[in-house]
Design a protein around this motif. Structure first.
Motif, PDB file in Angstrom:
ATOM      1  N   ASN A  47       0.746  -1.152  -0.046  1.00  0.00           N
ATOM      2  CA  ASN A  47       0.017   0.142   0.031  1.00  0.00           C
ATOM      3  C   ASN A  47       0.864   1.450   0.032  1.00  0.00           C
ATOM      4  O   ASN A  47       2.161   1.164   0.087  1.00  0.00           O
ATOM      5  CB  ASN A  47      -0.774   0.011   1.216  1.00  0.00           C
ATOM      6  N   SER A  48       0.360   2.358  -0.154  1.00  0.00           N
ATOM      7  CA  SER A  48       1.210   3.610  -0.262  1.00  0.00           C
ATOM      8  C   SER A  48       1.438   3.906   1.255  1.00  0.00           C
ATOM      9  O   SER A  48       1.019   3.472   2.272  1.00  0.00           O
ATOM     10  CB  SER A  48       0.270   4.760  -0.592  1.00  0.00           C
ATOM     11  N   PHE A  49       2.889   4.130   1.370  1.00  0.00           N
ATOM     12  CA  PHE A  49       3.414   4.217   2.796  1.00  0.00           C
ATOM     13  C   PHE A  49       2.944   5.712   3.262  1.00  0.00           C
ATOM     14  O   PHE A  49       3.362   6.097   4.385  1.00  0.00           O
ATOM     15  CB  PHE A  49       4.979   4.389   2.539  1.00  0.00           C
ATOM     16  N   ASP A  50       2.286   6.447   2.413  1.00  0.00           N
ATOM     17  CA  ASP A  50       2.007   7.821   2.992  1.00  0.00           C
ATOM     18  C   ASP A  50       0.979   7.723   3.961  1.00  0.00           C
ATOM     19  O   ASP A  50       0.026   7.039   3.943  1.00  0.00           O
ATOM     20  CB  ASP A  50       1.473   8.587   1.763  1.00  0.00           C
ATOM     21  N   ARG A  56       7.933  14.565   3.085  1.00  0.00           N
ATOM     22  CA  ARG A  56       7.023  13.402   2.655  1.00  0.00           C
ATOM     23  C   ARG A  56       7.707  12.842   1.522  1.00  0.00           C
ATOM     24  O   ARG A  56       7.764  11.790   1.215  1.00  0.00           O
ATOM     25  CB  ARG A  56       5.575  13.785   2.377  1.00  0.00           C
ATOM     26  N   GLN A  57       8.052  13.677   0.440  1.00  0.00           N
ATOM     27  CA  GLN A  57       8.616  13.043  -0.806  1.00  0.00           C
ATOM     28  C   GLN A  57       9.849  12.342  -0.542  1.00  0.00           C
ATOM     29  O   GLN A  57      10.138  11.102  -1.054  1.00  0.00           O
ATOM     30  CB  GLN A  57       8.830  14.160  -1.864  1.00  0.00           C
ATOM     31  N   GLU A  66       6.464   6.983  -5.550  1.00  0.00           N
ATOM     32  CA  GLU A  66       6.577   8.358  -5.880  1.00  0.00           C
ATOM     33  C   GLU A  66       5.506   9.064  -5.225  1.00  0.00           C
ATOM     34  O   GLU A  66       4.577   8.632  -4.489  1.00  0.00           O
ATOM     35  CB  GLU A  66       6.215   8.472  -7.368  1.00  0.00           C
ATOM     36  N   ALA A  67       5.751  10.396  -5.147  1.00  0.00           N
ATOM     37  CA  ALA A  67       4.913  11.399  -4.275  1.00  0.00           C
ATOM     38  C   ALA A  67       5.178  12.933  -5.175  1.00  0.00           C
ATOM     39  O   ALA A  67       6.267  13.027  -5.820  1.00  0.00           O
ATOM     40  CB  ALA A  67       5.721  11.554  -2.812  1.00  0.00           C
ATOM     41  N   PRO A  68       4.542  13.850  -4.841  1.00  0.00           N
ATOM     42  CA  PRO A  68       4.425  15.065  -5.531  1.00  0.00           C
ATOM     43  C   PRO A  68       5.835  15.887  -4.977  1.00  0.00           C
ATOM     44  O   PRO A  68       6.060  15.494  -3.888  1.00  0.00           O
ATOM     45  CB  PRO A  68       3.167  15.723  -5.173  1.00  0.00           C
ATOM     46  N   ASP A  69       6.105  16.907  -5.604  1.00  0.00           N
ATOM     47  CA  ASP A  69       7.279  17.546  -5.328  1.00  0.00           C
ATOM     48  C   ASP A  69       6.731  18.223  -4.021  1.00  0.00           C
ATOM     49  O   ASP A  69       7.904  18.571  -3.140  1.00  0.00           O
ATOM     50  CB  ASP A  69       7.629  18.516  -6.419  1.00  0.00           C
ATOM     51  N   HIS A  70       5.637  18.562  -3.983  1.00  0.00           N
ATOM     52  CA  HIS A  70       5.178  19.514  -2.666  1.00  0.00           C
ATOM     53  C   HIS A  70       3.972  18.951  -1.889  1.00  0.00           C
ATOM     54  O   HIS A  70       2.981  18.714  -2.586  1.00  0.00           O
ATOM     55  CB  HIS A  70       5.063  20.885  -2.979  1.00  0.00           C
ATOM     56  N   CYS A  71       4.099  18.513  -0.990  1.00  0.00           N
ATOM     57  CA  CYS A  71       2.651  17.737  -0.242  1.00  0.00           C
ATOM     58  C   CYS A  71       2.158  18.968   0.722  1.00  0.00           C
ATOM     59  O   CYS A  71       0.994  18.788   0.792  1.00  0.00           O
ATOM     60  CB  CYS A  71       3.582  17.070   0.884  1.00  0.00           C
ATOM     61  N   GLN A  72       2.649  20.054   0.783  1.00  0.00           N
ATOM     62  CA  GLN A  72       2.076  21.316   1.614  1.00  0.00           C
ATOM     63  C   GLN A  72       1.350  21.001   2.973  1.00  0.00           C
ATOM     64  O   GLN A  72       0.692  21.425   3.545  1.00  0.00           O
ATOM     65  CB  GLN A  72       0.891  21.915   0.874  1.00  0.00           C
ATOM     66  N   ASN A  73       2.045  19.587   3.509  1.00  0.00           N
ATOM     67  CA  ASN A  73       1.963  19.383   4.776  1.00  0.00           C
ATOM     68  C   ASN A  73       3.291  19.034   5.601  1.00  0.00           C
ATOM     69  O   ASN A  73       3.180  17.871   6.335  1.00  0.00           O
ATOM     70  CB  ASN A  73       0.886  18.169   4.772  1.00  0.00           C
ATOM     71  N   CYS A  74       4.310  19.584   5.296  1.00  0.00           N
ATOM     72  CA  CYS A  74       5.612  19.306   6.099  1.00  0.00           C
ATOM     73  C   CYS A  74       6.203  20.585   6.251  1.00  0.00           C
ATOM     74  O   CYS A  74       5.855  21.666   5.674  1.00  0.00           O
ATOM     75  CB  CYS A  74       6.293  18.347   5.404  1.00  0.00           C
ATOM     76  N   SER A  75       7.065  20.682   7.179  1.00  0.00           N
ATOM     77  CA  SER A  75       7.568  22.072   7.437  1.00  0.00           C
ATOM     78  C   SER A  75       8.349  22.705   6.324  1.00  0.00           C
ATOM     79  O   SER A  75       8.215  23.751   6.017  1.00  0.00           O
ATOM     80  CB  SER A  75       8.581  21.754   8.803  1.00  0.00           C
TER      81      SER A  75
END
Length: 596
Positions: free
Chosen positions: A197-200, A367-368, A377-386
Motif C-alpha cells: 500500500n502507499s506508505f503515505d 514527505r517526498q 512516488e510523491a508530488p514535489d510539494h505535499c503542503q503538509n510538512c515544514s
C-alpha cells in the motif's frame, strides 16, 4: 458482500481501508500473503477478519507481550474470543488458557516467536485445527530491516514441522524492496500475494526543527491534555528530560531498557491507561504500541535510520486524525548517531544513517523524501510538512566548507566538532593556545559566522562522506573531500534561522486540538464523552481507546445518536459494542442536549 457485512458486524466499520479487502480475500482463498501497510493502516483486521470467517483457529506470532495483551483486550471487547500465551501468565492462568483452547472456545491465539521452539507447543499446534498463521511485524525476520530478531528465523522451521500447513500471512508497516524480498525468502512464503500500500500518512504533518533550545521547544510543543511520545537516543537523556519535564508540572513517564521490567511495564501502563499523557523513551519503547490517539511524536535526537524513524513517527495519529511527527535536529546529534552505529556489525548502517541525515537537512519536501526512500512516488510539494510550508531555501557554503576542511587538515589530528568550531571562530581558549592552534592560518577564519551554522556545515560534510567520524567523535578527511577542496563540487546546507534573521512563515508550535473545528457546546460534549469513556475503561481495567477511539467520539458529537439503531451508525460500533455501551452514551448525549 459477506465480508463487508462481517466487517461491520465484528468491528463496526462499513468500508475497508485501501488494501484490506484484497488481502483478506487472498487469505480466504488459501494463498500466502504479504501485506505492507503504513502504521495505522489497519493491518490487524487483515488477519483478524479471516480468522473469524475461517472455521478453525488462527495463530498470531507477535514480538511483544504488551502488543499481544493490547490486541487480545481489543478483540475480546468486540466479543471475539482470543487469548495469548506468554511469560506474563502464571502457571494457573497458563493452564486455564490451554483449557479454553482445547475446549474450542478460542478463534485467535497470540504467541511470541520464542515459544515456537517449545516441543510442547509444537505438539499443541499439531493437535489444533490451524487455518492461518499470521506474522505481525514481519520485518523482524530480515537482517536488512531495522529491528532484526533472530527468533523470527525459527518461524519457517516451525511451519515445516506442522502436520498440515495452514495459509501463512505476514504484515509490516515499513520495508524497503530488499526487506520485502527477504521476508518472503526467510518465511518461505509460497507464491504469495503481495500488496504494498502507499506508505503515505496524509494525516501526519512532518516537521524538522533546529531549535537553539530543545527543552524550551518541547515545552512549547506539548499539550499536556493530549498524548505525546518523545524519543531520545540514550537512557541518560531519557532520565534527564523526563525529570525536567516533571519539574515543569507535566504528567510524564520514562521508559528505557535500563529500567527494571516492572518499572517499564508500570510506565507503559501509565501512558496507555492515560494516567500520564507524555512518555519519554528510547527506541526500546513502542513497536506495536496500538494507542491510536497519540497527537505528537517528537524525536529529541536524530535516529540512526529512516525505517525506525518512520515507524516511530507513525505511532502518531493512528486514529486517522491530524497529528505531528517532529524531529528536533542538532548537528551534534550526528556524532552521537555515528557512535551508536559503530557499536553494531551492520554493514548497511553507515549508508542508512546518511539517508537519515539527508532527511534532516534537505530543503525539499520531507514527505517526498520519505516515500522516495521506500521506492514510492510523491508530488514535489505535499503542503503538509515544514519544508513545504516554510519555503526552505538552500545556501551555497562551498567556500566555508573548504575553510573547514583546510582547518581540520592543519590541526593534524582528528579533533571533535566543538574544538574545530572554536578554532574557526577564533576563540581565546587555553587548550587552543597550548596546541598552538591560534597560530594556524585557518584560526578565526569564520569568526563572523554563527557557531550553529559552522556546525551545520560540518554536519553536511559528514553527511556527504567528506568527513569521517572515529569512535571518539574525532573528524578526519576522506577522499570525498578532495572535489570540494578543489572547487569541483559545490556544498549546500538548508537555510535556517541561524543564517537569516528575517521572519519566516512558521508552523504553529502547539499541536492542533481535535476539537478546534467544534462549537463551544460540541467541544463540551466531546469532553463529557471522553470522561464517560475513561470511567468505563477504569471499571473494565482496559485502556480508554479499547472502549472507543477519538474518531468514534467525534462521530457521536456530530450525529448525536438518540437510540440503539442510531448508535450503530457510529464508526467503530458493531452490535457487541452497541449492546454494551449504547444506553450509557445515548443517555449522556440526551441529557446534554436537553440541558443546552
Amino acid at each position: 458482500m459477506q465480508i463487508e457485512q462481517d466487517l461491520e458486524k465484528y468491528f463496526g466499520y462499513k468500508t475497508f481501508r485501501p488494501g484490506q479487502k484484497e488481502l483478506i480475500e487472498s487469505i480466504l482463498t488459501g494463498r500466502d500473503s504479504l501485506g505492507i501497510l503504513p502504521t495505522g493502516g489497519g493491518k490487524s483486521i487483515c488477519y483478524q477478519l479471516p480468522a473469524l470467517i475461517l472455521p478453525g483457529i488462527t495463530l498470531v506470532i507477535s514480538p511483544l507481550i504488551s502488543l499481544m495483551k493490547d490486541q487480545v483486550d481489543s478483540l475480546n471487547e468486540h466479543g471475539i474470543h482470543s487469548v495469548y500465551l506468554n511469560s506474563s501468565l502464571s502457571s494457573e492462568d497458563y493452564f486455564a488458557v490451554l483449557d479454553r483452547i482445547n475446549s474450542g472456545q478460542v478463534k485467535l491465539i497470540y504467541v511470541s516467536p520464542e515459544r515456537l521452539k517449545s516441543e510442547s507447543f509444537l505438539q499443541l499446534a499439531n493437535d489444533l485445527p490451524l487455518d492461518q498463521i499470521a506474522i505481525d511485524e514481519a520485518h523482524c525476520v530480515s537482517q536488512w530491516g531495522h529491528d532484526f530478531r533472530a527468533s523470527y528465523r525459527e518461524i519457517a522451521t516451525f511451519i515445516d514441522q506442522l502436520s498440515e500447513r495452514p495459509v501463512v500471512s505476514a504484515f509490516t508497516a515499513t520495508a524497503t524492496n530488499r526487506v520485502q524480498e527477504d521476508i518472503i525468502h526467510q518465511l518461505a512464503l509460497e507464491n504469495p500475494y503481495v500488496l504494498i500500500n502507499s506508505f503515505d500518512r496524509p494525516n501526519l504533518t512532518f516537521e524538522v526543527m533546529e531549535p537553539e533550545s530543545k527543552k524550551k521547544t518541547v515545552i512549547d510543543l506539548i499539550d499536556k491534555e493530549e498524548a505525546a511520545i518523545i524519543y531520545a537516543s540514550s537512557r541518560k537523556t531519557v532520565d534527564r528530560l523526563s525529570e525536567w519535564l516533571r519539574d515543569q508540572g507535566l504528567p510524564v513517564s520514562a521508559y528505557h531498557a535500563g529500567m527494571s521490567p516492572a518499572d517499564r511495564m508500570a510506565s507503559q501502563n501509565d501512558f496507555i491507561y492515560e494516567r500520564t499523557n507524555i512518555i519519554v523513551a528510547t527506541n526500546a519503547f513502542g513497536m506495536g504500541i496500538d494507542k491510536p490517539d497519540v497527537r505528537q511524536v517528537i524525536h529529541y535526537n536524530l535516529p540512526t535510520n529512516l525505517e525506525s524513524y518512520y515507524q516511530e513517527a507513525g505511532r502518531a495519529g493512528r486514529d486517522g486524525l491530524p497529528a505531528r511527527a517532529i524531529l528536533l535536529y542538532s548537528p551534534k546529534d550526528i556524532l552521537t548517531a555515528k557512535f551508536l552505529i559503530s557499536q553494531s556489525n551492520d554493514p548497511t548502517s553507515e549508508g542508512r544513517l546518511n539517508d537519515m541525515i539527508n532527511y534532516a537537512t534537505t530543503s525539499s519536501c520531507l514527505r517526498q523524501h520519505i516515500l522516495a526512500y521506500f521506492g514510492q512516488e510523491a508530488p514535489d510539494h505535499c503542503q503538509n510538512c515544514s519544508n513545504c510550508l516554510q519555503q526552505v531555501k538552500k545556501v551555497d557554503v562551498s567556500r566555508e566548507g573548504q575553510m573547514i576542511l583546510s582547518c581540520i587538515v592543519r590541526m593534524a589530528y582528528p579533533y571533535g566538532m566543538t574544538l574545530v568550531t572554536d578554532v574557526l571562530k577564533g576563540k581565546k581558549l587555553q587548550k587552543i593556545k597550548d596546541k598552538h592552534f591560534d597560530q594556524l592560518s585557518t584560526y578565526a577564519l569564520l569568526k563572523d559566522m554563527n557557531v550553529q551554522t559552522i556546525k551545520n556545515i560540518i554536519s553536511q560534510l559528514i553527511s556527504e562522506g567528506a568527513l569521517a567520524v572515529n569512535e571518539y567523535k574525532g573528524l578526519s578527511l576522506t577522499e570525498k573531500a578532495l572535489p570540494i577542496l578543489k572547487g569541483n563540487k559545490c556544498l549546500y546546507i538548508k537555510e535556517s534561522a541561524y543564517i537569516r534573521s528575517e521572519n519566516k512563515t512558521k508552523i504553529s508550535q502547539k499541536a492542533q486540538s481535535l476539537t478546534d473545528h467544534l462549537s463551544p457546546e460540541d467541544e463540551e460534549l466531546f469532553e463529557a464523552l471522553r470522561e464517560l469513556r475513561y470511567s468505563l475503561a477504569s471499571e473494565e481495567n482496559v485502556p480508554a481507546y479499547i472502549i472507543f477511539n477519538n474518531q468514534s467520539l467525534l462521530d457521536m458529537v456530530e450525529i448525536k445518536p438518540k437510540n440503539y439503531q442510531e448508535f450503530l451508525d457510529i464508526s467503530g460500533v458493531g452490535p457487541v459494542k452497541a449492546d454494551k455501551y449504547a444506553d450509557d452514551f445515548c443517555q449522556l448525549i440526551e441529557d446534554f442536549v436537553s440541558i443546552k
